[in-house]
Design a protein around this motif. Structure first.
Motif, PDB file in Angstrom:
ATOM      1  N   LEU A   1      52.350  16.181  -0.258  1.00  0.00           N
ATOM      2  CA  LEU A   1      51.379  17.145  -0.764  1.00  0.00           C
ATOM      3  C   LEU A   1      52.120  18.158  -1.300  1.00  0.00           C
TER       4      LEU A   1
ATOM      5  N   LEU B   1      44.443  22.605   3.256  1.00  0.00           N
ATOM      6  CA  LEU B   1      43.919  21.100   3.123  1.00  0.00           C
ATOM      7  C   LEU B   1      44.029  20.129   4.297  1.00  0.00           C
TER       8      LEU B   1
ATOM      9  N   ALA C   1      42.877  17.009  -3.553  1.00  0.00           N
ATOM     10  CA  ALA C   1      44.216  17.494  -3.280  1.00  0.00           C
ATOM     11  C   ALA C   1      44.869  18.058  -4.751  1.00  0.00           C
TER      12      ALA C   1
END
Length: 308
Positions: free
Chosen positions: A175, A232, A244
């Motif tokens: 991420l 998140l 995302a």
């Protein structure tokens, strides 16, 4: 509003038609975006094709295309050749900048990054008093590597003592990779638009890195990605999902405190930083560099809107 366009599905074709970026599959159009709204196109999928007309249209607008590997790390970039009317003079000044100036510029970037890290920690209920002290300890060129000292404290406080930043790992690390890719594209675009060359950095100097200056300029903006990654994770997003990606792409439009109490966006803050960096190279004065101020907890609360 500038937009980040992410292409994550195999087999798509990208083209330009009547002022739009057209996304199609099997000759059937599945989406379009006004070319004037595009800040960057990020390609993660494989088997993607695009037209030369599209690449020219993006370059004419100062937008870029970023190609990523399977770990969401940028692998290649297509940038405009002509980004600014004073490009030649600015690039010459950038190339000829002496080490004392480069070291002072790097100090300013590191100080800004550490102060932003402290702001993110405070907004997440962590005690961050030490980060103001660390910021004051940064010397010209950061010879004591205070940046690394701050990072060791920061990741443990923000993500937990067991967290290790690993660009090749999945989960939260993947991420972060994706979020940084978005910020990197934004900074590379700002650098080119300011008439500077993205591969000539003030600190990052890897010969194989086409983003060296963008990687310098991104430093104060990285904690924004970190803050969104924590949010998140709190809502159960542990991989690079479409949700995302939309959240990270929305970061460039987030409101930040500007000079004189005027609110600005992340994208405009990066543009102003790059323009002021060009001025610093030309004047030889690090004081001309204008970097965004750390956001307050209330301003960082705006990240929650990106999760919807």
């Amino acid at each position: 509003m500038e937009r980040i366009v992410d292409i994550a599905t195999d087999g798509r074709h990208l083209a330009a038609h009547r002022g739009f970026l057209i996304v199609s599959e099997g000759r059937e159009e599945i989406g379009r975006v006004p070319l004037d709204d595009v800040a960057a196109v990020i390609v993660h999928a494989h088997g993607i094709t695009w037209s030369t007309n599209l690449m020219v249209a993006l370059a004419e607008r100062g937008a870029l295309m970023l190609l990523c590997g399977p770990n969401h790390q940028p692998a290649a970039v297509c940038l405009p050749i002509d980004g600014h009317h004073a490009q030649n003079g600015r690039m010459r000044a950038q190339w000829e900048a002496g080490r004392p100036l480069s070291k002072q510029l790097w100090r300013a970037l590191v100080v800004a990054k550490i102060r932003w890290q402290g702001a993110v920690l405070e907004a997440n209920g962590r005690t961050a008093g030490a980060f103001d002290l660390l910021a004051r300890k940064v010397g010209s060129g950061d010879p004591d590597n205070v940046e690394a000292q701050a990072a060791r404290r920061y990741w443990g406080l923000l993500m937990g003592e067991d967290f290790r930043r690993d660009r090749e790992a999945g989960g939260a690390n993947a991420l972060l990779n994706y979020g940084y890719a978005v910020m990197r594209a934004m900074c590379a675009r700002a650098v080119v638009a300011a008439g500077l060359h993205p591969s000539i950095g003030v600190h990052h100097a890897n010969r194989g890195n086409p983003f060296a200056l963008a990687d310098d300029l991104i430093e104060p903006f990285r904690p924004l990605v970190d803050a969104l990654t924590v949010r998140l994770g709190a809502v159960g997003v542990a991989t690079v999902t479409p949700e995302a990606k939309r959240a990270y792409a929305g970061l460039i439009a987030l409101d930040l405190p500007g000079m004189g109490g005027v609110t600005t966006t992340v994208s405009l803050a990066a543009t102003r930083a790059a323009q002021s960096l060009a001025k610093s190279f030309q004047t030889g004065k690090a004081a001309d560099l204008v970097l965004p101020q750390p956001p307050s907890a209330l301003e960082l609360a705006g990240l929650d809107a990106l999760l919807r």
